[in-house]
Design an enzyme around this catalytic site. Structure first.
Site, PDB file in Angstrom:
ATOM      1  N   SER A  20      57.344 176.478  74.462  1.00 57.23           N
ATOM      2  CA  SER A  20      58.268 175.432  73.990  1.00 57.23           C
ATOM      3  C   SER A  20      58.750 175.785  72.591  1.00 57.23           C
ATOM      4  O   SER A  20      58.034 176.460  71.826  1.00 57.23           O
ATOM      5  CB  SER A  20      57.543 174.092  73.946  1.00 57.23           C
ATOM      6  OG  SER A  20      58.341 173.127  73.287  1.00 57.23           O
TER       7      SER A  20
ATOM      8  N   ASP B 155      45.164 171.807  90.862  1.00 61.54           N
ATOM      9  CA  ASP B 155      45.030 171.389  89.463  1.00 61.54           C
ATOM     10  C   ASP B 155      44.868 172.666  88.651  1.00 61.54           C
ATOM     11  O   ASP B 155      43.839 173.340  88.749  1.00 61.54           O
ATOM     12  CB  ASP B 155      43.803 170.482  89.302  1.00 61.54           C
ATOM     13  CG  ASP B 155      43.636 170.009  87.860  1.00 61.54           C
ATOM     14  OD1 ASP B 155      44.276 170.587  86.952  1.00 61.54           O
ATOM     15  OD2 ASP B 155      42.857 169.059  87.654  1.00 61.54           O
TER      16      ASP B 155
ATOM     17  N   LYS C 208      51.150 175.202  72.971  1.00 61.47           N
ATOM     18  CA  LYS C 208      52.266 176.114  73.271  1.00 61.47           C
ATOM     19  C   LYS C 208      52.204 177.359  72.372  1.00 61.47           C
ATOM     20  O   LYS C 208      52.597 178.450  72.788  1.00 61.47           O
ATOM     21  CB  LYS C 208      53.597 175.375  73.137  1.00 61.47           C
ATOM     22  CG  LYS C 208      53.796 174.282  74.193  1.00 61.47           C
ATOM     23  CD  LYS C 208      53.738 174.843  75.612  1.00 61.47           C
ATOM     24  CE  LYS C 208      54.126 173.818  76.661  1.00 61.47           C
ATOM     25  NZ  LYS C 208      54.126 174.364  78.029  1.00 61.47           N
TER      26      LYS C 208
ATOM     27  N   TYR D 159      50.352 169.258  71.719  1.00 58.29           N
ATOM     28  CA  TYR D 159      51.272 169.986  72.611  1.00 58.29           C
ATOM     29  C   TYR D 159      51.758 171.264  71.912  1.00 58.29           C
ATOM     30  O   TYR D 159      51.721 172.350  72.497  1.00 58.29           O
ATOM     31  CB  TYR D 159      52.426 169.056  72.967  1.00 58.29           C
ATOM     32  CG  TYR D 159      53.512 169.642  73.831  1.00 58.29           C
ATOM     33  CD1 TYR D 159      53.380 169.695  75.226  1.00 58.29           C
ATOM     34  CD2 TYR D 159      54.701 170.126  73.274  1.00 58.29           C
ATOM     35  CE1 TYR D 159      54.401 170.215  76.019  1.00 58.29           C
ATOM     36  CE2 TYR D 159      55.714 170.645  74.058  1.00 58.29           C
ATOM     37  CZ  TYR D 159      55.556 170.687  75.430  1.00 58.29           C
ATOM     38  OH  TYR D 159      56.566 171.196  76.218  1.00 58.29           O
TER      39      TYR D 159
HETATM   40  N1  LIG Z   1      61.663 169.343  79.275  1.00 58.59           N
HETATM   41  C1  LIG Z   1      61.688 169.929  78.074  1.00 58.59           C
HETATM   42  O1  LIG Z   1      62.461 169.546  77.167  1.00 58.59           O
HETATM   43  C2  LIG Z   1      60.784 171.083  77.784  1.00 58.59           C
HETATM   44  C3  LIG Z   1      60.967 171.748  76.569  1.00 58.59           C
HETATM   45  C4  LIG Z   1      60.145 172.824  76.264  1.00 58.59           C
HETATM   46  C5  LIG Z   1      59.172 173.237  77.160  1.00 58.59           C
HETATM   47  N2  LIG Z   1      59.023 172.566  78.339  1.00 58.59           N
HETATM   48  C6  LIG Z   1      57.982 173.069  79.243  1.00 58.59           C
HETATM   49  O2  LIG Z   1      58.549 173.340  80.511  1.00 58.59           O
HETATM   50  C7  LIG Z   1      57.574 173.118  81.541  1.00 58.59           C
HETATM   51  C8  LIG Z   1      58.097 172.149  82.582  1.00 58.59           C
HETATM   52  O3  LIG Z   1      58.419 170.930  81.945  1.00 58.59           O
HETATM   53  P1  LIG Z   1      59.290 169.792  82.645  1.00 58.59           P
HETATM   54  O4  LIG Z   1      60.094 169.168  81.565  1.00 58.59           O
HETATM   55  O5  LIG Z   1      59.947 170.323  83.870  1.00 58.59           O
HETATM   56  O6  LIG Z   1      58.117 168.757  82.997  1.00 58.59           O
HETATM   57  P2  LIG Z   1      57.842 167.835  84.260  1.00 58.59           P
HETATM   58  O7  LIG Z   1      56.932 166.765  83.754  1.00 58.59           O
HETATM   59  O8  LIG Z   1      59.118 167.438  84.916  1.00 58.59           O
HETATM   60  O9  LIG Z   1      57.041 168.819  85.223  1.00 58.59           O
HETATM   61  C9  LIG Z   1      55.719 169.222  84.931  1.00 58.59           C
HETATM   62  C10 LIG Z   1      54.990 169.384  86.257  1.00 58.59           C
HETATM   63  O10 LIG Z   1      53.652 169.824  85.973  1.00 58.59           O
HETATM   64  C11 LIG Z   1      52.783 169.168  86.893  1.00 58.59           C
HETATM   65  N3  LIG Z   1      51.417 169.148  86.397  1.00 58.59           N
HETATM   66  C12 LIG Z   1      50.920 168.453  85.332  1.00 58.59           C
HETATM   67  N4  LIG Z   1      49.592 168.654  85.238  1.00 58.59           N
HETATM   68  C13 LIG Z   1      49.243 169.505  86.238  1.00 58.59           C
HETATM   69  C14 LIG Z   1      48.014 170.083  86.636  1.00 58.59           C
HETATM   70  N5  LIG Z   1      46.869 169.829  85.983  1.00 58.59           N
HETATM   71  N6  LIG Z   1      48.023 170.916  87.700  1.00 58.59           N
HETATM   72  C15 LIG Z   1      49.174 171.172  88.360  1.00 58.59           C
HETATM   73  N7  LIG Z   1      50.365 170.644  88.036  1.00 58.59           N
HETATM   74  C16 LIG Z   1      50.393 169.806  86.974  1.00 58.59           C
HETATM   75  C17 LIG Z   1      53.369 167.760  87.000  1.00 58.59           C
HETATM   76  O11 LIG Z   1      52.901 167.097  88.160  1.00 58.59           O
HETATM   77  C18 LIG Z   1      54.866 168.065  87.046  1.00 58.59           C
HETATM   78  O12 LIG Z   1      55.324 168.236  88.354  1.00 58.59           O
HETATM   79  C19 LIG Z   1      56.330 172.622  80.803  1.00 58.59           C
HETATM   80  O13 LIG Z   1      55.481 173.722  80.534  1.00 58.59           O
HETATM   81  C20 LIG Z   1      56.889 172.062  79.511  1.00 58.59           C
HETATM   82  O14 LIG Z   1      55.928 172.041  78.483  1.00 58.59           O
HETATM   83  C21 LIG Z   1      59.798 171.504  78.675  1.00 58.59           C
END
Ligand SMILES: NC(=O)c1ccc[n+]([C@@H]2O[C@H](COP(=O)([O-])OP(=O)(O)OC[C@H]3O[C@@H](n4cnc5c(N)ncnc54)[C@H](O)[C@@H]3O)[C@@H](O)[C@H]2O)c1
Length: 262
Positions: free
Chosen positions: A149, A70, A166, A162
């Protein structure tokens, strides 16, 4: 830098930690870092997802170690860094990818919504930088990559907390870049636009028509009319993790199809 250009992108003999490695951008990044030659320590809360990522890396002939962590718990993040060094002898790359996005209008945000997002997205990244920075500054080299982000610069309705976390990731990136630079450690962030992942698909509840509408909306924020896929962001992680970016620190790279131009 002498040598063939591909050597600058190679992570052969390097050791990487990726948080959020069970899903989406974290899973794809972990696999690409392994393809580039790194031994990868995969950290997440989702053990089934971690097993899938580890299987993908083993299929590629790579090395992966799985840890249920975590990221909001400092002691667990510290232990993760110790485990990486004790398993593989060094620490070269740390990607802070784990995050949560609790979509709500500002007037409906609860204290619990606030606390969870700050704990994971903001404190989790900070403790990751501390744990990685401790090992890497002692080693005299390393690269930390924080997932931010487009929302940090350009919020949309429903992502106030959020976005705030970020923006904190961007500030943390610059602060760590300044303090760690004299020890040869680089720290950068990535601010993606809309990427098609389980986070943006709102997990499994989403129906195909709604998903298609979300993808259209995601593409519409980009002047290129594009939404991203996890590989787009993984390639940016690889660039920042590798010696190809040896002159880059304290930056926020924005693979977002031009959604923001800062
Ligand atoms: N998908 C998008 O459009 C997007 C855009 C901008 C930024 N992001 C950023 O990219 C990163 C990945 O996003 P994603 O879309 O792949 O999300 P996702 O939800 O597919 O993956 C996020 C992962 O983080 C894990 N997680 C959550 N809380 C946790 C904790 N306390 N300890 C350990 N693991 C934990 C989840 O289990 C999951 O596997 C994030 O930082 C997100 O904010 C995503």
């Amino acid at each position: 830098m002498a040598g063939h250009w591909t050597e600058a992108f190679s992570l052969s003999g390097r050791v990487a930690v990726v948080t959020g490695a069970a899903s989406g951008i974290g899973q794809e990044s972990a696999c690409l870092l392994a393809e580039a030659g790194a031994a990868v320590v995969l950290a997440d809360l989702d053990e089934a997802g971690l097993a899938t990522t580890a299987a993908r890396i083993h299929d590629l002939g790579g090395k992966a170690l799985v840890r249920r962590v975590d990221v909001s718990a400092r002691s667990q993040v510290d232990q993760l860094a110790l485990d990486a060094v004790s398993a593989f002898g060094r620490l070269d790359v740390w990607a802070n990818v784990a995050a949560v996005d609790i979509h709500k209008p500002i007037l409906e945000v609860s204290e619990a919504d606030m606390d969870r997002q700050v704990a994971v997205n903001q404190k989790g990244v900070y403790w990751g930088c501390v744990a990685a920075g401790r090992a890497m500054t002692a080693q005299g080299s390393g690269s930390i990559v924080n997932l931010s982000s487009t929302g940090a610069d350009k919020p949309s309705p429903g992502i106030s907390v959020y976005s705030m976390t970020k923006a904190a990731v961007n500030a943390c990136t610059r602060a760590c870049a300044i303090e760690f630079a004299p020890s040869g450690v680089r720290v950068n962030a990535i601010g993606p636009g809309y990427v098609d992942t389980p986070m943006t698909q709102a997990a499994k509840e989403i129906d195909p028509a709604r998903r298609a509408a979300m993808l259209r909306a995601g593409a519409a924020i980009s002047p290129m009319g594009l939404y991203g896929v996890p590989r787009d962001i993984a390639l940016t992680v690889l660039y920042l993790a590798s010696d190809a970016s040896r002159f880059v620190t304290g930056q926020v790279l924005r693979p977002n199809g031009g959604a923001t131009m800062l």
